[in-house]
Design an enzyme around this catalytic site. Structure first.
Site, PDB file in Angstrom:
ATOM      1  N   ASP A  35      -2.623  -1.737  -3.091  1.00 15.71           N
ATOM      2  CA  ASP A  35      -1.340  -2.225  -3.580  1.00 15.71           C
ATOM      3  C   ASP A  35      -1.483  -3.700  -3.957  1.00 15.71           C
ATOM      4  OD1 ASP A  35       1.470  -3.304  -3.512  1.00 15.71           O
ATOM      5  OD2 ASP A  35       1.914  -1.259  -2.914  1.00 15.71           O
ATOM      6  N   HIS A 103       4.161   8.705  -5.200  1.00 15.56           N
ATOM      7  CA  HIS A 103       3.046   8.028  -4.550  1.00 15.56           C
ATOM      8  C   HIS A 103       3.296   7.871  -3.063  1.00 15.56           C
ATOM      9  CE1 HIS A 103       5.822   4.797  -5.775  1.00 15.56           C
ATOM     10  NE2 HIS A 103       5.320   4.069  -4.794  1.00 15.56           N
ATOM     11  N   HIS A 105       2.310   5.520   0.284  1.00 13.70           N
ATOM     12  CA  HIS A 105       1.786   4.246   0.777  1.00 13.70           C
ATOM     13  C   HIS A 105       1.041   4.542   2.074  1.00 13.70           C
ATOM     14  CE1 HIS A 105       4.506   1.577  -1.666  1.00 13.70           C
ATOM     15  NE2 HIS A 105       5.200   2.703  -1.695  1.00 13.70           N
TER      16      HIS A 105
END
Length: 117
Positions: A35, A103, A105
């Site tokens: 990220d 998505h 994390h």
């Protein structure tokens, strides 16, 4: 259309190689990359290569690929040698989703509080 690359989607552009990312894993169906705004010492995003706006639509349309995302999240944690970690799917802007491509994390490397937000 769900499943098809979207010209205005940042993550579709990463999948296509049009936008650089620090890729840590790639499978036939997923890409995992760091990220750019990490919220923990380890913060990796795992995305399906096909476009779906959120985890719920991915799971409804392509459950095998949704399972691949979860499996790859576990592999990322193992690769990063995380003893404990959190896997998060944000769905909708009110939950903090800013890129509308499903998505996960993967967060770890520090203590994580509960409740999270």
């Amino acid at each position: 259309m769900a499943g098809e690359p979207q010209a205005d989607c940042l993550f579709c552009k990463i999948v296509a190689g049009e936008v650089p990312a620090t890729v840590v894993r790639e499978s036939e169906t997923t890409v995992a990359f760091r990220d750019i705004n990490p919220q923990a010492p380890t913060h990796v995003l795992v995305i399906p290569k096909v476009h779906h706006p959120d985890a719920a639509s991915l799971a409804a349309a392509e459950p095998a690929i949704a399972a691949d995302v979860l499996r790859e999240a576990g592999e990322v944690a193992a690769d990063e040698k995380l003893e404990s970690y959190r896997t998060v799917f944000n769905t909708g802007s009110g939950a903090g989703q800013t890129v509308f491509h499903a998505h996960a994390h993967v967060l770890g490397g520090r203590g994580l509080q509960w409740p999270p937000g």
